[in-house]
Scaffold this motif. Structure first.
Motif, PDB file in Angstrom:
ATOM      1  N   GLY A 173      30.471  65.790  -7.095  1.00 34.91           N
ATOM      2  CA  GLY A 173      29.945  64.808  -8.335  1.00 34.91           C
ATOM      3  C   GLY A 173      31.499  64.151  -8.687  1.00 34.91           C
ATOM      4  N   GLU A 174      32.584  64.518  -8.399  1.00 34.82           N
ATOM      5  CA  GLU A 174      33.658  63.634  -8.878  1.00 34.82           C
ATOM      6  C   GLU A 174      33.840  62.159  -7.996  1.00 34.82           C
ATOM      7  N   THR A 175      34.533  61.362  -8.818  1.00 33.05           N
ATOM      8  CA  THR A 175      34.665  60.195  -7.995  1.00 33.05           C
ATOM      9  C   THR A 175      36.220  59.946  -7.721  1.00 33.05           C
ATOM     10  N   ILE A 176      36.262  59.314  -6.355  1.00 33.99           N
ATOM     11  CA  ILE A 176      37.664  59.198  -6.330  1.00 33.99           C
ATOM     12  C   ILE A 176      37.831  57.682  -5.812  1.00 33.99           C
ATOM     13  N   ILE A 177      38.927  57.256  -5.851  1.00 30.35           N
ATOM     14  CA  ILE A 177      39.469  55.971  -5.200  1.00 30.35           C
ATOM     15  C   ILE A 177      39.795  55.808  -3.899  1.00 30.35           C
ATOM     16  N   GLU A 215      47.856  54.862 -16.449  1.00 28.87           N
ATOM     17  CA  GLU A 215      47.002  54.561 -17.741  1.00 28.87           C
ATOM     18  C   GLU A 215      46.225  53.324 -17.790  1.00 28.87           C
ATOM     19  N   GLN A 216      46.568  52.634 -16.522  1.00 31.82           N
ATOM     20  CA  GLN A 216      45.738  50.997 -16.454  1.00 31.82           C
ATOM     21  C   GLN A 216      44.165  51.307 -16.386  1.00 31.82           C
ATOM     22  N   LYS A 217      43.660  50.386 -17.009  1.00 26.75           N
ATOM     23  CA  LYS A 217      42.018  50.408 -16.948  1.00 26.75           C
ATOM     24  C   LYS A 217      41.755  49.595 -15.490  1.00 26.75           C
ATOM     25  N   LEU A 218      40.736  50.268 -15.058  1.00 22.09           N
ATOM     26  CA  LEU A 218      40.529  49.958 -13.754  1.00 22.09           C
ATOM     27  C   LEU A 218      38.975  49.274 -13.703  1.00 22.09           C
ATOM     28  N   LYS A 219      38.668  48.344 -12.435  1.00 22.28           N
ATOM     29  CA  LYS A 219      37.487  47.556 -12.459  1.00 22.28           C
ATOM     30  C   LYS A 219      37.166  48.253 -11.340  1.00 22.28           C
ATOM     31  N   PRO A 220      36.072  49.250 -11.078  1.00 23.53           N
ATOM     32  CA  PRO A 220      35.295  49.987 -10.067  1.00 23.53           C
ATOM     33  C   PRO A 220      34.469  49.080  -9.378  1.00 23.53           C
ATOM     34  N   VAL A 221      34.342  49.101  -7.941  1.00 19.07           N
ATOM     35  CA  VAL A 221      33.446  48.351  -7.164  1.00 19.07           C
ATOM     36  C   VAL A 221      33.108  49.552  -6.160  1.00 19.07           C
ATOM     37  N   GLN A 222      31.654  49.868  -5.586  1.00 16.18           N
ATOM     38  CA  GLN A 222      31.408  50.754  -4.951  1.00 16.18           C
ATOM     39  C   GLN A 222      31.920  50.572  -3.378  1.00 16.18           C
ATOM     40  N   TRP A 223      32.456  51.559  -2.878  1.00 18.89           N
ATOM     41  CA  TRP A 223      32.955  51.549  -1.797  1.00 18.89           C
ATOM     42  C   TRP A 223      31.913  51.458  -0.398  1.00 18.89           C
ATOM     43  N   LYS A 224      32.070  50.547   0.756  1.00 16.03           N
ATOM     44  CA  LYS A 224      31.195  50.644   1.769  1.00 16.03           C
ATOM     45  C   LYS A 224      31.785  51.265   2.828  1.00 16.03           C
ATOM     46  N   ALA A 225      31.053  52.274   3.544  1.00 12.82           N
ATOM     47  CA  ALA A 225      31.550  53.095   4.526  1.00 12.82           C
ATOM     48  C   ALA A 225      31.426  52.175   5.723  1.00 12.82           C
ATOM     49  N   PRO A 226      32.021  52.333   6.743  1.00 15.83           N
ATOM     50  CA  PRO A 226      32.152  51.691   8.166  1.00 15.83           C
ATOM     51  C   PRO A 226      31.483  52.535   8.841  1.00 15.83           C
ATOM     52  N   VAL A 227      31.102  52.228  10.201  1.00 16.36           N
ATOM     53  CA  VAL A 227      30.271  52.906  11.105  1.00 16.36           C
ATOM     54  C   VAL A 227      31.154  53.916  11.707  1.00 16.36           C
ATOM     55  N   ALA A 228      30.598  55.171  11.657  1.00 17.79           N
ATOM     56  CA  ALA A 228      31.270  56.354  12.073  1.00 17.79           C
ATOM     57  C   ALA A 228      31.712  56.166  13.544  1.00 17.79           C
ATOM     58  N   SER A 254      39.991  40.827 -17.468  1.00 17.06           N
ATOM     59  CA  SER A 254      41.117  40.045 -16.565  1.00 17.06           C
ATOM     60  C   SER A 254      42.320  40.617 -16.131  1.00 17.06           C
ATOM     61  N   THR A 255      42.767  41.512 -16.745  1.00 16.33           N
ATOM     62  CA  THR A 255      43.874  42.379 -16.391  1.00 16.33           C
ATOM     63  C   THR A 255      43.731  43.781 -15.738  1.00 16.33           C
ATOM     64  N   ALA A 256      42.500  44.197 -15.706  1.00 17.38           N
ATOM     65  CA  ALA A 256      42.080  45.409 -14.964  1.00 17.38           C
ATOM     66  C   ALA A 256      42.228  45.172 -13.309  1.00 17.38           C
ATOM     67  N   ALA A 257      42.811  46.245 -12.813  1.00 22.25           N
ATOM     68  CA  ALA A 257      42.829  46.056 -11.235  1.00 22.25           C
ATOM     69  C   ALA A 257      41.697  46.622 -10.542  1.00 22.25           C
ATOM     70  N   GLN A 258      40.992  45.973  -9.613  1.00 19.78           N
ATOM     71  CA  GLN A 258      39.803  46.236  -8.834  1.00 19.78           C
ATOM     72  C   GLN A 258      40.227  47.331  -7.739  1.00 19.78           C
ATOM     73  N   VAL A 259      39.288  48.422  -7.886  1.00 21.14           N
ATOM     74  CA  VAL A 259      39.138  49.177  -6.876  1.00 21.14           C
ATOM     75  C   VAL A 259      38.224  50.010  -6.378  1.00 21.14           C
ATOM     76  N   SER A 260      38.054  50.315  -5.061  1.00 20.36           N
ATOM     77  CA  SER A 260      36.910  50.640  -4.321  1.00 20.36           C
ATOM     78  C   SER A 260      36.731  52.154  -4.701  1.00 20.36           C
ATOM     79  N   ILE A 261      35.422  52.713  -5.221  1.00 20.45           N
ATOM     80  CA  ILE A 261      35.286  54.051  -5.671  1.00 20.45           C
ATOM     81  C   ILE A 261      34.195  54.710  -4.700  1.00 20.45           C
ATOM     82  N   PHE A 262      34.311  56.066  -4.301  1.00 18.57           N
ATOM     83  CA  PHE A 262      33.427  56.882  -3.760  1.00 18.57           C
ATOM     84  C   PHE A 262      33.153  58.165  -4.300  1.00 18.57           C
TER      85      PHE A 262
END
Length: 393
Positions: free
Chosen positions: A355-359, A369-382, A35-43
């Motif tokens: 292989g590394e994951t970025i936000i 040091e904040q715990k993060l809640k990751p969701v998969q990033w959806k790429a737009p049309v190039a 409930s306190t973790a920030a949601q971020v999109s990861i790739f």
């Protein structure tokens, strides 16, 4: 105060404090880490091969150019073509007054016939002398003179034939024809004008543009850097050179082409090298002198690391940096070096591992040091299929 009353009040106070503490403990238990973790999109960054495309300026040149000039002098009687039209090789363009040339042909034809008759007469005479010499009816000197006269007459006939051929050519040149097929421009001389064989001004210009040359200019340091990257193995030579011709609005022409060569000379004034491309131009959309841009793919990037452009941040000094999603579900800022842009992505040349994951999104909500809640990033049309020029690192 009565001791009983005091004890009762003390008991009520302790009970209230206990109830409050109990409720506080329950609220803390209900507040989970999620409930306190920030949601971020990861790739997740994975290596891939991409084409290296350069967007370069260029000028269109005609495939063939023929300046129409007179080969004989005279008065222009008629213009035989429509300005701006397509002409065929050998098509009549101008008619020069040919009366003088026709008279010369007739005169030389008559002289030739007379000389041929003289040859026939001398041949008969020579044959008779050759029969008489055996009976000593004529001297050897007379026979020798007859042979010399006959040979001279034959030579005069050959000379007159050459002169007649020249006069016939002049008569043909009175009709000025197109040496090549192509599109003819405006008339540069009018009917009734006098032209000469040594006239420096063209009467019209024909350009073949169903094929054209596109001369691409590239700074020599960029050209050398590309060659150096190919030698180092940072870039791989493409099996098929991809060429795309763009107009001033960035829209692609539907044409195909091939690289002919890179010039061996560098322009001393601009420091540019010329890359010549031969382009099929069946619809004549590319016109000589036109300014265009060319997307030129001569190499590919093996094992390229691409990151979405919105994931890039800049520090106070303007250096590029990324927020890396760590195994502890926290964010970590890291400086990186960027290459070119490609389809809404940046090419990372250093500072990041495969292989590394970025936000990508939600970086502004990340605290140390904040715990993060990751969701998969959806790429737009190039929006683009090519690298853009410039070094954004």
């Amino acid at each position: 105060m009565d001791k009983r009353v005091f004890s009762t009040l003390l008991l009520l106070l302790c009970t209230c404090m206990s109830v409050v503490a109990c409720h506080k403990s329950e609220d803390q238990q209900q507040q989970t880490p999620d409930s306190t973790a920030a949601q971020v999109s990861i790739f997740k960054v994975q290596p891939q091969s991409v084409n290296f495309s350069e967007n370069l300026p260029a000028r269109v040149q005609a495939y063939k150019i023929a300046e129409i000039r007179p080969q004989v002098g005279g008065i222009i009687e008629k213009v035989l073509f429509t300005q701006g039209s397509e002409v065929k090789a050998g098509q009549a363009l101008f008619k020069i007054n040919s009366a003088t040339f026709q008279a010369d042909v007739n005169s030389n034809q008559a002289a030739l016939e007379k000389a041929q008759s003289e040859v026939v007469r001398l041949k008969v005479q020579l044959d008779r002398y050759q029969q008489l010499i055996s009976s000593n009816a004529i001297s050897k000197q007379e026979l020798s003179n007859a042979q010399s006269e006959y040979r001279q007459a034959v030579a005069e006939v050959a000379q007159m034939r050459a002169l007649l051929t020249r006069q016939n050519l002049n008569l043909q040149y009175a009709t000025v024809r197109a040496p090549i097929a192509g599109r003819i421009g405006k008339v540069l001389i009018t009917e009734g004008a006098l032209v000469t064989q040594s006239d420096p001004n063209a009467m019209a210009v024909v350009q073949q543009i169903d094929k054209v040359y596109v001369d691409v200019t590239q700074a020599i340091h960029d050209y050398e850097r590309l060659q150096e990257d190919l030698e180092k193995g940072e870039l791989a030579k493409s099996a098929h050179n991809s060429i795309q011709i763009l107009n001033s609005q960035g829209q692609a022409y539907g044409v195909t082409g091939r690289i002919l060569f890179s010039d061996t000379n560098v322009d001393p004034e601009t420091g540019d090298v010329i890359i010549r491309i031969e382009v099929n131009n069946p619809e004549r959309k590319l016109l000589p002198g036109m300014y265009v841009r060319v997307n030129l793919s001569r190499a590919s990037v093996p094992n390229a690391l691409l990151v979405p452009e919105q994931a890039i941040q800049r520090d106070d000094s303007g250096h590029a940096q990324l927020m890396v999603f760590t195994p502890k579900s926290t964010g970590e800022l890291r400086k990186v070096t960027l290459g070119q842009q490609y389809k809404g992505y940046y090419l990372v040349t250093s500072g990041l591992q495969a292989g590394e994951t970025i936000i990508v999104e939600g970086i502004e909500r990340v605290l140390p040091e904040q715990k993060l809640k990751p969701v998969q990033w959806k790429a737009p049309v190039a929006a683009s299929d090519e690298y853009k020029t410039g070094d954004p690192s």
